[in-house]
Motif scaffolding. Structure first.
Motif, PDB file in Angstrom:
ATOM      1  N   GLN A 154       0.848  -1.243  -0.048  1.00 44.80           N
ATOM      2  CA  GLN A 154      -0.004   0.018   0.202  1.00 44.80           C
ATOM      3  C   GLN A 154       0.823   1.344  -0.188  1.00 44.80           C
ATOM      4  OE1 GLN A 154      -2.726  -1.325   3.345  1.00 44.80           O
ATOM      5  NE2 GLN A 154      -4.308  -0.499   2.290  1.00 44.80           N
ATOM      6  N   ALA A 155       2.011   1.302   0.672  1.00 41.61           N
ATOM      7  CA  ALA A 155       2.792   2.342   0.805  1.00 41.61           C
ATOM      8  C   ALA A 155       3.454   2.603  -0.474  1.00 41.61           C
ATOM      9  CB  ALA A 155       4.065   2.092   2.122  1.00 41.61           C
ATOM     10  N   VAL A 156       4.058   1.610  -1.066  1.00 42.26           N
ATOM     11  CA  VAL A 156       4.331   1.803  -2.433  1.00 42.26           C
ATOM     12  C   VAL A 156       3.475   2.415  -3.417  1.00 42.26           C
ATOM     13  CG1 VAL A 156       5.214   0.499  -4.647  1.00 42.26           C
ATOM     14  CG2 VAL A 156       6.070  -0.093  -2.302  1.00 42.26           C
ATOM     15  N   PHE A 157       2.286   1.889  -3.632  1.00 39.77           N
ATOM     16  CA  PHE A 157       1.389   2.286  -4.722  1.00 39.77           C
ATOM     17  C   PHE A 157       0.933   3.683  -4.250  1.00 39.77           C
ATOM     18  CE2 PHE A 157       0.310  -2.449  -4.862  1.00 39.77           C
ATOM     19  CZ  PHE A 157       1.217  -2.558  -5.904  1.00 39.77           C
ATOM     20  N   ALA A 158       0.934   4.181  -2.929  1.00 41.12           N
ATOM     21  CA  ALA A 158       0.311   5.517  -2.517  1.00 41.12           C
ATOM     22  C   ALA A 158       1.623   6.386  -2.719  1.00 41.12           C
ATOM     23  CB  ALA A 158       0.309   5.565  -1.110  1.00 41.12           C
ATOM     24  N   SER A 159       2.727   6.033  -3.108  1.00 40.85           N
ATOM     25  CA  SER A 159       4.080   6.962  -3.340  1.00 40.85           C
ATOM     26  C   SER A 159       3.950   7.211  -4.764  1.00 40.85           C
ATOM     27  CB  SER A 159       5.303   6.285  -2.965  1.00 40.85           C
ATOM     28  OG  SER A 159       5.576   5.289  -3.922  1.00 40.85           O
ATOM     29  N   PRO A 160       5.038   8.322  -5.127  1.00 38.61           N
ATOM     30  CA  PRO A 160       5.342   8.396  -6.627  1.00 38.61           C
ATOM     31  C   PRO A 160       5.528   7.119  -7.527  1.00 38.61           C
ATOM     32  CG  PRO A 160       6.437  10.054  -5.383  1.00 38.61           C
ATOM     33  CD  PRO A 160       5.719   9.075  -4.250  1.00 38.61           C
ATOM     34  N   ILE A 161       6.194   6.146  -6.818  1.00 39.46           N
ATOM     35  CA  ILE A 161       6.608   4.750  -7.362  1.00 39.46           C
ATOM     36  C   ILE A 161       5.056   4.237  -8.085  1.00 39.46           C
ATOM     37  CG2 ILE A 161       7.081   2.435  -7.407  1.00 39.46           C
ATOM     38  CD1 ILE A 161       8.964   3.530  -5.104  1.00 39.46           C
ATOM     39  N   GLY A 162       4.051   4.451  -7.423  1.00 39.76           N
ATOM     40  CA  GLY A 162       2.646   3.966  -8.055  1.00 39.76           C
ATOM     41  C   GLY A 162       2.247   4.519  -9.383  1.00 39.76           C
ATOM     42  N   LYS A 200       0.281   3.164 -24.134  1.00 40.15           N
ATOM     43  CA  LYS A 200       0.583   1.734 -24.882  1.00 40.15           C
ATOM     44  C   LYS A 200      -0.534   1.082 -24.893  1.00 40.15           C
ATOM     45  CE  LYS A 200       5.187   2.158 -24.795  1.00 40.15           C
ATOM     46  NZ  LYS A 200       6.168   1.751 -23.507  1.00 40.15           N
ATOM     47  N   THR A 201      -1.551   1.096 -24.211  1.00 35.52           N
ATOM     48  CA  THR A 201      -2.841   0.392 -24.257  1.00 35.52           C
ATOM     49  C   THR A 201      -4.194   1.010 -24.527  1.00 35.52           C
ATOM     50  OG1 THR A 201      -3.330   0.788 -22.012  1.00 35.52           O
ATOM     51  CG2 THR A 201      -1.730  -1.246 -22.470  1.00 35.52           C
ATOM     52  N   GLY A 202      -4.345   2.219 -24.500  1.00 36.51           N
ATOM     53  CA  GLY A 202      -5.408   3.246 -24.791  1.00 36.51           C
ATOM     54  C   GLY A 202      -6.346   2.852 -23.394  1.00 36.51           C
ATOM     55  N   LEU A 203      -5.968   2.612 -22.398  1.00 39.40           N
ATOM     56  CA  LEU A 203      -6.509   2.520 -21.229  1.00 39.40           C
ATOM     57  C   LEU A 203      -6.239   3.685 -20.119  1.00 39.40           C
ATOM     58  CD1 LEU A 203      -6.618  -1.637 -20.630  1.00 39.40           C
ATOM     59  CD2 LEU A 203      -8.267   0.027 -21.890  1.00 39.40           C
ATOM     60  N   HIS A 204      -7.138   4.200 -19.671  1.00 38.41           N
ATOM     61  CA  HIS A 204      -6.927   5.040 -18.291  1.00 38.41           C
ATOM     62  C   HIS A 204      -7.016   4.085 -17.135  1.00 38.41           C
ATOM     63  CE1 HIS A 204      -7.204   8.715 -16.415  1.00 38.41           C
ATOM     64  NE2 HIS A 204      -8.035   8.473 -15.572  1.00 38.41           N
ATOM     65  N   PHE A 205      -5.966   4.557 -16.239  1.00 40.45           N
ATOM     66  CA  PHE A 205      -5.720   4.043 -15.120  1.00 40.45           C
ATOM     67  C   PHE A 205      -6.401   4.799 -13.994  1.00 40.45           C
ATOM     68  CE2 PHE A 205      -3.361   3.863 -10.838  1.00 40.45           C
ATOM     69  CZ  PHE A 205      -3.574   2.455 -10.803  1.00 40.45           C
ATOM     70  N   LEU A 206      -7.396   4.043 -13.065  1.00 41.94           N
ATOM     71  CA  LEU A 206      -8.026   4.709 -12.114  1.00 41.94           C
ATOM     72  C   LEU A 206      -7.544   4.328 -10.689  1.00 41.94           C
ATOM     73  CD1 LEU A 206     -11.793   3.811 -13.363  1.00 41.94           C
ATOM     74  CD2 LEU A 206     -10.708   6.129 -13.516  1.00 41.94           C
ATOM     75  N   ALA A 207      -7.270   3.069 -10.369  1.00 43.14           N
ATOM     76  CA  ALA A 207      -6.833   2.987  -8.852  1.00 43.14           C
ATOM     77  C   ALA A 207      -6.041   1.551  -8.832  1.00 43.14           C
ATOM     78  CB  ALA A 207      -8.164   2.932  -8.096  1.00 43.14           C
ATOM     79  N   TYR A 208      -5.563   1.247  -7.735  1.00 46.38           N
ATOM     80  CA  TYR A 208      -4.778   0.086  -7.421  1.00 46.38           C
ATOM     81  C   TYR A 208      -5.978  -0.669  -6.430  1.00 46.38           C
ATOM     82  CZ  TYR A 208      -0.246   1.130  -9.237  1.00 46.38           C
ATOM     83  OH  TYR A 208       0.947   1.561 -10.193  1.00 46.38           O
ATOM     84  N   GLY A 209      -6.082  -1.839  -6.908  1.00 44.59           N
ATOM     85  CA  GLY A 209      -7.247  -2.730  -5.906  1.00 44.59           C
ATOM     86  C   GLY A 209      -5.963  -3.655  -5.358  1.00 44.59           C
ATOM     87  N   VAL A 210      -6.551  -4.900  -5.058  1.00 44.10           N
ATOM     88  CA  VAL A 210      -5.470  -5.838  -4.320  1.00 44.10           C
ATOM     89  C   VAL A 210      -6.293  -7.228  -4.636  1.00 44.10           C
ATOM     90  CG1 VAL A 210      -6.834  -5.427  -2.078  1.00 44.10           C
ATOM     91  CG2 VAL A 210      -4.517  -6.813  -2.223  1.00 44.10           C
ATOM     92  N   GLN A 211      -5.639  -7.982  -5.082  1.00 48.51           N
ATOM     93  CA  GLN A 211      -5.774  -9.711  -5.124  1.00 48.51           C
ATOM     94  C   GLN A 211      -5.170 -10.168  -3.900  1.00 48.51           C
ATOM     95  OE1 GLN A 211      -6.091 -12.028  -8.820  1.00 48.51           O
ATOM     96  NE2 GLN A 211      -5.886 -10.107 -10.001  1.00 48.51           N
TER      97      GLN A 211
END
Length: 328
Positions: free
Chosen positions: A115-123, A133-144
Motif C-alpha cells: 500500500q505504501a508503494v502504490f501511494a508513493s510516486p512509484i505507484g 501503450k494500451t489505450g486504457l485510463h488507469f483509475l486505482a490500485y485494488g488488491v488480489q
C-alpha cells in the motif's frame, strides 16, 4: 393549421433534448465471484457513489464471475471499447514498461508495504505509459493479494515441486517463476481451474487465499503452501475514449469513486484472509507455512526472473531498489 408542424418541431426538439441527456452506462467487468471483496466494493461503493453523485447521469452495471470472460478477454474488451471498465491483473505487463515490476517474486514484505508503494510516486511511475501503450485510463490500485499454492499434495521442500503440475496464469514472468521453482506449468483460463483440479489435469493452482476460497478450489485440493511468492494487484481500468467523453465533473466522480472502492477492497481483503484460513481449516485443508530455510531457497530459486526483467527494462533495477527502501 400552422400549429401542426410547429408542434412536430417542438416534439422533435424534446426527443433530441432527452437523447442528449440520456444517462451514460459504465459496464464494469471482472472475473471474481460476487462474494469477493472486489465485487462487494464495486456494488457498495463504486456503483452507489457514481450514480448518486452524478444524479443518475451515470449508471453502473457490474458483470462479475467471468460472465464477460477472464483477464485476457476483459482486457481486450476494454481496449476495444465494447466494455467501458474492467478490474484486471497485470495482463498488460508486456506492453507497459514498468507495471510488470509489481509481480516480481518476493518483492513486497506485506500488505502495508504494498500500500505504501502504490501511494508513493512509484505507484504513478509503474503505470505512467499505460494510456499511450494500451489505450486504457488507469483509475486505482485494488488488491488480489499474496499468492499461495493450493495442491493435492504436500509441498514442504524444493524437491516437492518436481513433477508437480501447477496452473499459473498465462503471463510470461509468472510462468517463468513457476518453472524456476521446479514445477511443470500449465497456463489455463481461471474459469477452467476447478474442473482441471477435479479431473487431475493439474495438481495445483497458485492464487491468493480469497480467490481459492471464493472459487471453492479448496474442495478439490488438500494442502496449501503459504509461499506468498508474488503479490498481485487489481487494476481499475477504463477505456480512454470513454473516459475522455466524460465531463470534468463526471471524471472527478468516477476517479474518486474508484479510489474509494479500491480502498474498501483492500480493507475487506486483508480482513478476509483469517476467515478464509478458518474455512480451509474446517475443510481439513492443511496450511503449510515454510520455515526460514525453505523460504530462502524459494527466493534464491527465482532470482532469474529479476535478471530477465532487468535485461529488457533499463530503469527496473532502480525502481525495485526504491520499492525495497520504502518503509510503511
Amino acid at each position: 393549421m400552422k400549429w401542426i408542424p410547429a408542434l412536430g418541431l417542438a416534439a422533435l426538439f424534446a426527443v433530441g433534448s432527452t437523447a442528449a441527456h440520456a444517462a451514460k452506462t459504465i459496464k464494469v467487468g471482472n472475473f471474481f465471484p460476487d462474494s469477493h471483496p472486489v465485487n462487494i466494493a464495486l456494488n457498495e461503493t463504486f456503483k452507489k457513489e457514481v450514480e448518486a453523485r452524478s444524479n443518475g447521469e451515470l449508471k453502473v452495471r457490474i458483470f462479475s464471475n467471468a460472465v464477460l470472460g477472464g483477464d485476457e478477454k476483459l482486457y481486450n474488451s476494454v481496449r476495444g471499447g465494447t466494455l467501458e471498465m474492467a478490474i484486471i491483473g497485470n495482463i498488460m505487463e508486456n506492453e507497459v514498461e514498468h507495471v510488470g515490476i509489481i509481480q516480481l517474486p518476493f518483492l513486497f514484505n506485506n500488505y502495508a508495504h504494498a500500500q505504501a508503494v502504490f501511494a508513493s510516486p512509484i505507484g504513478e511511475t509503474l503505470v505512467s505509459d499505460m494510456t499511450e501503450k494500451t489505450g486504457l485510463h488507469f483509475l486505482a490500485y485494488g488488491v488480489q493479494g499474496f499468492r499461495v499454492i493450493a495442491s493435492n499434495r504436500s509441498i514442504q521442500s524444493m524437491d516437492d515441486f518436481k513433477g508437480l503440475r501447477l496452473r499459473f496464469p498465462g503471463i510470461e514472468n509468472m510462468i517463468a517463476i513457476g518453472k524456476e521453482l521446479g514445477a511443470n506449468i500449465t497456463p489455463l483460463p481461471i474459469s477452467e481451474v476447478f474442473s482441471a483440479l477435479e479431473q487431475r489435469v493439474v495438481d495445483g493452482v497458485e492464487n491468493p487465499y480469497p480467490n481459492i476460497v471464493a472459487s471453492k478450489w479448496y474442495e478439490v485440493t488438500s494442502h496449501i503452501l503459504e509461499s506468498n511468492h508474488v503479490f498481485t494487484p487489481n487494476l481499475y481500468m477504463m477505456n480512454d475514449k470513454f473516459w475522455n467523453g466524460l465531463s470534468e465533473s463526471e471524471k472527478t466522480i468516477v476517479s474518486e469513486a474508484a479510489k474509494a472502492a479500491a480502498e474498501q477492497e483492500w480493507k475487506l481483503l486483508i480482513a478476509s484472509e483469517e476467515k478464509d484460513k478458518q474455512v480451509l481449516s474446517e475443510a481439513k485443508v492443511e496450511i503449510i507455512v515454510p520455515d526460514a530455510a525453505f523460504k530462502q531457497q524459494m527466493i534464491d530459486a527465482v532470482q532469474g526472473s529479476y535478471d530477465n526483467f532487468y535485461s529488457g527494462h533499463p530503469r527496473a533495477r532502480e525502481i525495485v531498489e526504491e520499492i525495497r527502501a520504502i518503509k510503511p
